[in-house]
Design a protein around this motif. Sequence first.
Motif, PDB file in Angstrom:
ATOM      1  N   ASP A 107      51.882 111.537  70.218  1.00  0.00           N
ATOM      2  CA  ASP A 107      53.113 111.654  71.014  1.00  0.00           C
ATOM      3  C   ASP A 107      54.119 112.601  70.379  1.00  0.00           C
ATOM      4  OD1 ASP A 107      52.160 109.814  72.859  1.00  0.00           O
ATOM      5  OD2 ASP A 107      53.272 108.112  72.016  1.00  0.00           O
ATOM      6  N   TYR A 108      54.180 112.617  69.050  1.00  0.00           N
ATOM      7  CA  TYR A 108      55.216 113.381  68.353  1.00  0.00           C
ATOM      8  C   TYR A 108      54.697 114.682  67.736  1.00  0.00           C
ATOM      9  CZ  TYR A 108      58.713 109.859  69.148  1.00  0.00           C
ATOM     10  OH  TYR A 108      59.623 109.022  69.761  1.00  0.00           O
ATOM     11  N   ALA A 135      59.798 104.249  71.671  1.00  0.00           N
ATOM     12  CA  ALA A 135      58.860 105.216  71.085  1.00  0.00           C
ATOM     13  C   ALA A 135      57.775 104.534  70.268  1.00  0.00           C
ATOM     14  CB  ALA A 135      59.612 106.212  70.209  1.00  0.00           C
ATOM     15  N   LYS A 164      48.078 107.240  68.292  1.00  0.00           N
ATOM     16  CA  LYS A 164      48.725 107.566  69.577  1.00  0.00           C
ATOM     17  C   LYS A 164      50.183 107.964  69.362  1.00  0.00           C
ATOM     18  CE  LYS A 164      45.852 104.961  72.827  1.00  0.00           C
ATOM     19  NZ  LYS A 164      45.771 103.784  73.740  1.00  0.00           N
ATOM     20  N   SER A 189      47.440 114.254  77.020  1.00  0.00           N
ATOM     21  CA  SER A 189      48.714 114.580  76.358  1.00  0.00           C
ATOM     22  C   SER A 189      49.339 115.884  76.858  1.00  0.00           C
ATOM     23  CB  SER A 189      48.516 114.679  74.844  1.00  0.00           C
ATOM     24  OG  SER A 189      47.767 115.840  74.505  1.00  0.00           O
ATOM     25  N   TYR A 218      43.339 109.860  75.391  1.00  0.00           N
ATOM     26  CA  TYR A 218      44.785 110.021  75.165  1.00  0.00           C
ATOM     27  C   TYR A 218      45.111 111.469  74.790  1.00  0.00           C
ATOM     28  CZ  TYR A 218      49.425 108.137  74.055  1.00  0.00           C
ATOM     29  OH  TYR A 218      50.769 107.840  74.062  1.00  0.00           O
TER      30      TYR A 218
END
Length: 269
Positions: A219-220, A201, A215, A242, A238
């Motif tokens: 992601d989270y 991760a 980034k 997503s 990005y």
Amino acid sequence: MKDKRILYVSSEVVPYLPETEISSMSFEAPRLVNQQGGQIRIFMPRYGNINERRHQLHEVIRLSGINLVINDLDMPLIIKVASIPKERIQVYFIDNDEYFKRKATLTDEAGKLFPDNDERAIFFAKGVIETVKKLNWAPDIIHVHGWLASLLPLYFKEYYKDEPLFSESKIVTSVYNQSFSGTLNEEMVNKIKFDNIDEEAIKSLEEPTYTNLMKVAIDYSDALIVGSETIPDDLDAYLKASNKPVLDYKPKDEFGEAYTTFFNNSVLS
């Protein structure tokens, strides 16, 4: 947003620090929700250049006193609180003598990043979540602003993933153009691994640049907001890749209705 609980976590907030895109929006967004009848809490670091007397900060003894483990060291957590005049908004300050006593925010007099900014970011993320747990206050939305706060989504979804208080909470991260050059301490990834966070991760944090930090936050997060008129091209790409709800940039004088609609229809629905 009436009766919704929104937790704002920011690296900077007006009037405690000078006006920037981040500090201004970290004040305007909570004020909007407050005016709509929502319940809000704001958290920020208690940097040493914040005038405690002028802003009437005081320590909250019942929330202070626990130690957070950062890279195998016990670091005492101190919580202070103040109210923004005329707004009836409480701001909680995450403090620690080792990390936040110096009379500066993120850089020294020469404009060089502090070598422990990585640990300060870890401490801030953990400190916010531990304090909200002590308050026993379950937010509907956690809204993150600024790169020093950018580890919060990671810690929230990994380190605190089994915390029942947050089982319904959604994370929104605003992505700004307010960044830094170079990298944070390159040991950062090992300090995060110490907390048993999945190595895959955080692989990108082997090079802890501004872009890679954001980034990981993307992601989270459950949804994202473009906080600046322009952001770095690779972050923009990005975001688009997503497959998460994204609110495009809105200037300060028009963001109100767009934010409200986005929170209600894309984040909470």
